[in-house]
Motif scaffolding. Structure first.
Motif, PDB file in Angstrom:
ATOM      1  N   ALA A 124       0.842  -1.202   0.000  1.00 46.74           N
ATOM      2  CA  ALA A 124       0.000   0.000   0.000  1.00 46.74           C
ATOM      3  C   ALA A 124       0.877   1.253   0.000  1.00 46.74           C
ATOM      4  CB  ALA A 124      -0.916  -0.014   1.218  1.00 46.74           C
ATOM      5  N   SER A 125       0.508   2.236  -0.811  1.00 45.56           N
ATOM      6  CA  SER A 125       1.296   3.466  -0.894  1.00 45.56           C
ATOM      7  C   SER A 125       0.394   4.625  -1.286  1.00 45.56           C
ATOM      8  CB  SER A 125       2.435   3.306  -1.909  1.00 45.56           C
ATOM      9  OG  SER A 125       1.914   3.054  -3.201  1.00 45.56           O
ATOM     10  N   GLY A 126       0.958   5.806  -1.279  1.00 42.12           N
ATOM     11  CA  GLY A 126       0.194   6.987  -1.659  1.00 42.12           C
ATOM     12  C   GLY A 126      -0.483   7.645  -0.472  1.00 42.12           C
ATOM     13  N   GLU A 127      -1.227   8.675  -0.741  1.00 42.69           N
ATOM     14  CA  GLU A 127      -1.908   9.440   0.309  1.00 42.69           C
ATOM     15  C   GLU A 127      -3.367   9.019   0.394  1.00 42.69           C
ATOM     16  OE1 GLU A 127      -2.811  14.126   1.439  1.00 42.69           O
ATOM     17  OE2 GLU A 127      -1.088  13.591   0.196  1.00 42.69           O
ATOM     18  N   VAL A 128      -3.846   8.815   1.613  1.00 43.22           N
ATOM     19  CA  VAL A 128      -5.227   8.393   1.802  1.00 43.22           C
ATOM     20  C   VAL A 128      -6.150   9.597   1.754  1.00 43.22           C
ATOM     21  CG1 VAL A 128      -4.501   6.433   3.192  1.00 43.22           C
ATOM     22  CG2 VAL A 128      -5.114   8.570   4.327  1.00 43.22           C
ATOM     23  N   ALA A 132     -11.265   6.082   6.813  1.00 44.01           N
ATOM     24  CA  ALA A 132     -11.680   4.744   6.407  1.00 44.01           C
ATOM     25  C   ALA A 132     -10.553   4.004   5.684  1.00 44.01           C
ATOM     26  CB  ALA A 132     -12.917   4.824   5.511  1.00 44.01           C
ATOM     27  N   GLU A 133      -9.811   4.702   4.856  1.00 38.39           N
ATOM     28  CA  GLU A 133      -8.705   4.061   4.135  1.00 38.39           C
ATOM     29  C   GLU A 133      -7.580   3.676   5.085  1.00 38.39           C
ATOM     30  OE1 GLU A 133      -7.288   5.651   0.441  1.00 38.39           O
ATOM     31  OE2 GLU A 133      -9.180   6.689   0.094  1.00 38.39           O
ATOM     32  N   ILE A 134      -7.329   4.506   6.082  1.00 44.29           N
ATOM     33  CA  ILE A 134      -6.315   4.165   7.086  1.00 44.29           C
ATOM     34  C   ILE A 134      -6.741   2.923   7.852  1.00 44.29           C
ATOM     35  CG2 ILE A 134      -5.204   4.915   9.234  1.00 44.29           C
ATOM     36  CD1 ILE A 134      -5.301   7.775   8.155  1.00 44.29           C
TER      37      ILE A 134
END
Length: 222
Positions: A124-128, A132-134
């Motif tokens: 997993a990478s990038g900005e959330v 909920a994504e965290i």
């Protein structure tokens, strides 16, 4: 490829863990060592992404290894692979950065599940965009249900056999274990052999006055 260091003092268990990891796509065994000191020296000189760490080592405790890795600033994750069932120890493991906790004895399916979840979390990478994504990312590491034991075996009976061995300092024969848990001798022997094959118990042939020796089983410390 995720580079894995296996740290296990029991040679049979270490070899089993190595073979398990090598069966999984995306993982490679960087090395196998049998003590905490060896593990730290290996990590200082070789690239390692993940350590499968037994806690009860001949020279130190697994928690001390974790603390040393953090103190050295090494970006290495740790999955505890141990028979330690004390919740205080589990909490201590979390506090030093252990990302997964796998209780011995376990099946290949159990380890596969832990490693596949770890791989998904690592990728997993990038900005959330929100909480909920965290939560989903962190939840990737958590198993909702345990992988099954071999067909025909139950966790309850395995726990009963393990408890019976733990309470028998001199060990038990299959007949003694059967009497202790109220099962057949065949059933008791199957579970005892499972523990021995996974490095949790050791076999000890004992000789009577006549006939072939009887195999007794004794739980290994840790």
């Amino acid at each position: 490829m995720i580079r894995v260091l296996v740290v296990e003092d029991e040679p049979v268990a270490a070899e089993a863990h190595r073979l398990y990891v090598e069966r999984l796509s995306g993982f490679v065994v960087a090395g196998v060592v049998h003590s905490g000191g060896e593990a730290l020296r290996f990590c200082e000189r070789e690239p390692v992404d993940l350590v499968l760490l037994d806690f009860y080592l001949p020279d130190t405790h697994g928690l001390a290894v974790c603390r040393s890795l953090r103190a050295a600033g090494l970006p290495i994750d740790v999955i505890a692979v141990t028979s330690a069932r004390d919740l205080a120890l589990v909490k201590a493991a979390v506090s030093v950065g252990v990302v997964q906790y796998l209780l011995k004895p376990f099946t290949f399916a159990s380890l596969r599940d832990k490693l596949e979840r770890y791989a998904s979390f690592r990728e997993a990478s990038g900005e959330v965009t929100g909480q909920a994504e965290i939560d989903r990312a962190l939840g990737t590491l958590r198993t909702t249900e345990s992988a099954p034991l071999p067909k025909g075996m139950s966790a309850e009976t395995l726990d009963a056999i393990t408890d019976a061995l733990a309470g028998a300092g001199e060990g038990l024969s299959a007949g003694g274990a059967a009497s202790a848990i109220g099962a057949s001798r065949v059933t008791a022997r199957r579970y005892l052999e499972y523990l021995a094959d996974n490095g949790l118990a050791q076999r000890e042939p004992r000789y009577g006055q006549v006939g072939r020796p009887e195999v007794w089983y004794r739980l290994k410390p840790g």
